[in-house]
Design an enzyme around this catalytic site. Structure first.
Site, short mmCIF file in Angstrom:
data_model
loop_
_atom_site.label_atom_id
_atom_site.label_comp_id
_atom_site.label_asym_id
_atom_site.label_seq_id
_atom_site.Cartn_x
_atom_site.Cartn_y
_atom_site.Cartn_z
N HIS A 1 35.78 29.56 100.27
CA HIS A 1 34.41 30.56 99.99
C HIS A 1 34.65 31.55 101.17
O HIS A 1 33.93 32.71 100.75
CB HIS A 1 33.18 29.41 100.34
CG HIS A 1 32.72 28.85 99.16
ND1 HIS A 1 32.25 29.20 98.09
CD2 HIS A 1 33.35 27.57 98.77
CE1 HIS A 1 32.05 28.35 97.21
NE2 HIS A 1 32.68 27.18 97.52
N ASP B 1 29.71 41.52 86.10
CA ASP B 1 30.08 40.33 86.53
C ASP B 1 31.63 40.12 86.92
O ASP B 1 32.42 40.69 86.19
CB ASP B 1 29.77 39.38 85.50
CG ASP B 1 29.99 37.92 86.07
OD1 ASP B 1 29.39 37.28 86.46
OD2 ASP B 1 31.16 37.20 85.67
N ILE B 2 31.86 39.68 87.93
CA ILE B 2 33.21 39.48 88.39
C ILE B 2 33.86 38.59 87.61
O ILE B 2 33.42 37.36 87.67
CB ILE B 2 33.45 39.24 90.03
CG1 ILE B 2 32.75 40.39 90.72
CG2 ILE B 2 34.90 39.25 90.29
CD1 ILE B 2 32.54 40.14 92.18
N ASP C 1 33.75 35.11 99.73
CA ASP C 1 32.73 36.25 100.31
C ASP C 1 33.36 37.48 100.79
O ASP C 1 32.51 38.59 100.30
CB ASP C 1 32.03 35.49 101.57
CG ASP C 1 30.96 34.39 101.22
OD1 ASP C 1 30.87 34.50 99.86
OD2 ASP C 1 30.67 33.59 102.19
N GLU D 1 27.99 36.57 91.57
CA GLU D 1 29.07 37.46 91.51
C GLU D 1 28.62 38.63 90.69
O GLU D 1 29.36 39.23 90.11
CB GLU D 1 30.41 36.96 91.40
CG GLU D 1 30.47 36.30 90.18
CD GLU D 1 30.08 34.75 90.05
OE1 GLU D 1 30.46 34.24 88.97
OE2 GLU D 1 29.53 34.28 90.80
#
Length: 218
Positions: free
Chosen positions: A99, A86-87, A103, A129
């Site tokens: 956003h 997970d980021i 992205d 993410e």
């Protein structure tokens, strides 16, 4: 197999005489249509297997491929490791930079992770993410080394407007945990433990209980 091959194969009819030019042209046109249709079918099959943003495998395709890999390793009594990634603090990136920027960073981080892996490893965007990675024929010890390579590469990534780090969880096939769902659940829980312990780190699940390692702090 190209059109010239078919052209050669169908130069003669049943009597051994060459086909008329108009028949050959019709046949060539038909073969071109078939080949184009096959290419389009393969293209759409590939698109249906990929996450449209990152270009990684999507979750459904990952499950299909990973279950086959795990079963093959089980038959040969070889281990598989799984990483759940997970980021860290990704919402803050979206909130501060928007956003579209989020992205872009997500795509770039996905590529950084993918490029840290071996050719045989499977990586998918699990959602948001989050990423999931199957490491075939990989012990827990080997899995930690790969995970640390992934974590370090992303930590050193400098093209983002703010530092990006990863929290990772590791699970390995054992007699008690050898299905894909079990591995994902265990690695996911280990990843949340990594979050609680400060982020930017790897945590091993219970299936890795034989590991005696001191994880680098974030």
């Amino acid at each position: 197999m190209n059109v010239s091959f078919f052209w050669y194969c169908f130069q003669a009819n049943t009597s051994g005489k060459p086909l008329p030019d108009n028949r050959l042209l019709d046949l060539c046109s038909h073969i071109k249509t078939i080949l184009k249709a096959n290419q389009q079918t393969r293209f759409w099959q590939l698109q249906a297997s990929l996450d449209p943003l990152t270009g990684l495998l999507n979750r459904n395709r990952f499950f299909q491929e990973a279950e086959q890999q795990i079963e093959a390793c089980k038959q040969q009594q070889l281990p598989c490791s799984l990483l759940f990634v997970d980021i860290d603090d990704f919402k803050r990136i979206n909130d501060q930079f928007g956003h579209p920027a989020g992205d872009r960073i997500l795509v770039e981080i996905a590529h950084q992770i993918r490029d840290s892996l071996r050719q045989q490893d499977l990586i998918a965007r699990y959602g948001g993410e989050e990423f999931v990675i199957l490491l075939p024929v990989t012990s827990a010890w080997q899995g930690t080394r790969i995970a640390e390579r992934v974590r370090t590469r992303v930590e050193r990534y400098t093209a983002s407007p703010m530092p990006v780090t990863l929290s990772l969880g590791l699970a390995v096939t054992t007699g008690e945990a050898d299905s894909l769902n079990q591995l994902i659940n265990e690695a996911d829980n280990a990843m949340y433990t990594a979050k609680k312990h400060g982020k930017n780190r790897l945590e091993a699940g219970p299936s890795c209980s034989d590991l005696r390692l001191s994880w680098p702090e974030g």
